[in-house]
Scaffold this motif. Sequence first.
Motif: not given
Ligand code: GDP
Length: 711
Positions: A35-42, A201-205, A229-233
């Motif tokens: 959870q919150s790994s950024g799966k949905s965003s990808v 994910t979250k390479m920017d962090l 990737v940085v999949s958050k716009a």
């Molecule tokens: P999921 O729970 O794995 O589906 O994760 P989400 O896609 O919902 O992402 C969890 C949180 O991480 C959200 O607040 C996203 O905006 C944030 N997030 C996802 N990808 C990135 C990324 O590449 N960079 C940053 N800074 N935040 C991200």
Amino acid sequence: MMVLTKKMIEIRSILQKVGQSSSLTLPSIVVIGSQSSGKSSVLEAIVGHEFLPKGSNMVTRRPIELTLVNTPESKEEYGEFPDLGLRRITDFSSIQRTLTELNLAVSDADCVSDDPIHLTVYSPNVPDLSLIDLPGYIQVVGQDQPLELKQKISELCDKYIQPPNVILAISAADVDLANSTALRASRRVDPRGERTIGVVTKMDLVDPTRGAAILNDKQYPLRLGYVGVVSKAPQSPGLFKMGPTNLLSAIAKHENSFFSSHALEFGPDAGVNVGTTTLRRKLMHVLEQTMSSSLQSTSDAIKQELEEATYEFKVQYNDRPLSAESYLAESLDAFKHSFKQFAEEFGRPQMRELLKNELDQKVLDLMAARYWNKPIADLSVVQLEPDQIADLPKADPSSLYWHRQLDASASALTKLGVGRLATTVVSTSLQSHVDMLLNSSNFATHPFARKAITEAASTILNERFYSTSDQVENCIKPFKFEIDVEEREWAQGRQHVGDVLKKELRDCEAALVHLESTVGGRRKLKEVMSFVDKSRKGDIVVEGDGRSGAGGFSAALLGKGMHIFVRVPPRSHRYANNELGREAVFLRDRADIIKMRLMAVKSRQCASIKNKYYCPEIFLDAAASRLASTAVLFLNVELLSEFYYNFPRELDLRLGRHLSQEEVEQFAKEDPKIRRHLEVIRRKELLELVLEKMESLKQLEGRDRDRVVGE
Ligand code: GDP
């Protein structure tokens, strides 16, 4: 050109219609991550739309089998839920709502379900891909979540990450890779890292140097590699929700600027893979390759399934072709044929007999009411002494009283509503014949068709009812004033009423026997009867509160009050109504009267119509025959012929061309045997179709390979 994936996706949708069978599933990309790994965003970055359920309360509870279909020739983007029959949803927030509802329909207590949601997205901006999104792994079970939830999610994911599926393991850069649940799960089933793509994910962090190091991970080397990737716009204040190209290009721009500003770590010479675009390309390529290498095994599996279906078709169904339409048409033909046969056998003579039987009963009722309603001793029509049979009958034939009695009886007979009665008798009989034909037809197992056919019959019969009934009533009108009976009719009536009385006598006697067994023997019944006799004469007064009666008999056994002489309905169950004693006396008296009347009918005096006042039974029987014959002439024209003409047409209307394809299918499948038969045929046809497609794909593949080798 990546045609294989597209074709395989088409094939997969056909296979889904065949029915789920694990050996027939084609490879997909399975997306796992905490959870919150950024799966949905990808996933959303790949599709270019926000469409996945969002929220803190475990919003992905079912697998989402997501099929992406690239439609280069069309500008439109839309999603479909084939299982729900939801087509062409162009608003992705509506897709998101539907997904949220479908997920939240899984109860909090269950939390996850392995029943997949199928969603297909058509767009010129997506690659041909088949992806499966799974509930995110959780670290800690929430307060109101079941304890075994962690386990359940993990088992669900394990089910999907089996070969030949490709695993897309999502981990966030700001979490140590060694702690990545996704990678750990994937390592268990793919220890050599042959079919796993790592997405960080979250390479920017994280610090770029550390980010690059993560992508070069040597702990769990992957043949297909890691992609950062940085999949958050970045939030753009002006836009409430970004359009597809907006989201795609926004992410691409953001990623580009991020990665190119760290060219040393992520540039072309750094030897690492970064960016959502790279990831998309990789996914397409890997899936195409996987599809290609599973082509043979899949086509083998299909061949095997086909062989099984062919065998079943041969052994169970003798290779007999069948379709829902042909089944309906054949059933309908057979039914109409059996109806035609019935129509040939059921005509005027049969209607006459039916009606005459009914009128016989009415005659008996009339006799009971007008002639047999006195104790035997008072019956002056015939004074019967055992040794005086030859003198029968003794009543004075010129007495006006008996003239009036016979006239009144004849009038009651003709005025009892013969039109209605005749129409009802014939209609009821037709309806019950239709029922009988139905029972022995294919339609017996089809509630839908049964109803349609029964209604077809009753509609026609109801429509004809009033006019037929009026016509018949009209045509027997003259008899209401006078009935002339000829000698020939008299002789027939005499013969016939003798039979009717004999039958009535048998019914009475049978009813008495039945009473005996109910009471507990002949003697017992006799005792009860003699008690009733005495009470009738006034020797005993029967009193009782309904539970106990006089003479040691229960009140129920005796019955209360005197019986009115009405005709006994044969084989009736009225004897169970606690009036046994009274009933028995009634039956005995009635049997005596009938015996006497039988003798009268057979006597010399009743041989000729001249003595009609002695023998009212014969006269009324002959009159009833007249009524029946006349009524039947009109019934035939007004009701029967109309019914025979209209019924088959009404059937065609209700079960013929009017039915839609779905209704025909639904009808045929009501019968489980037919359903199985149709299913095996459909299965066979679909598998043949799929196999054909597979074979041509394999040829195509072979040619491509040769060409590559040749180059
Ligand atoms: P999921 O729970 O794995 O589906 O994760 P989400 O896609 O919902 O992402 C969890 C949180 O991480 C959200 O607040 C996203 O905006 C944030 N997030 C996802 N990808 C990135 C990324 O590449 N960079 C940053 N800074 N935040 C991200």
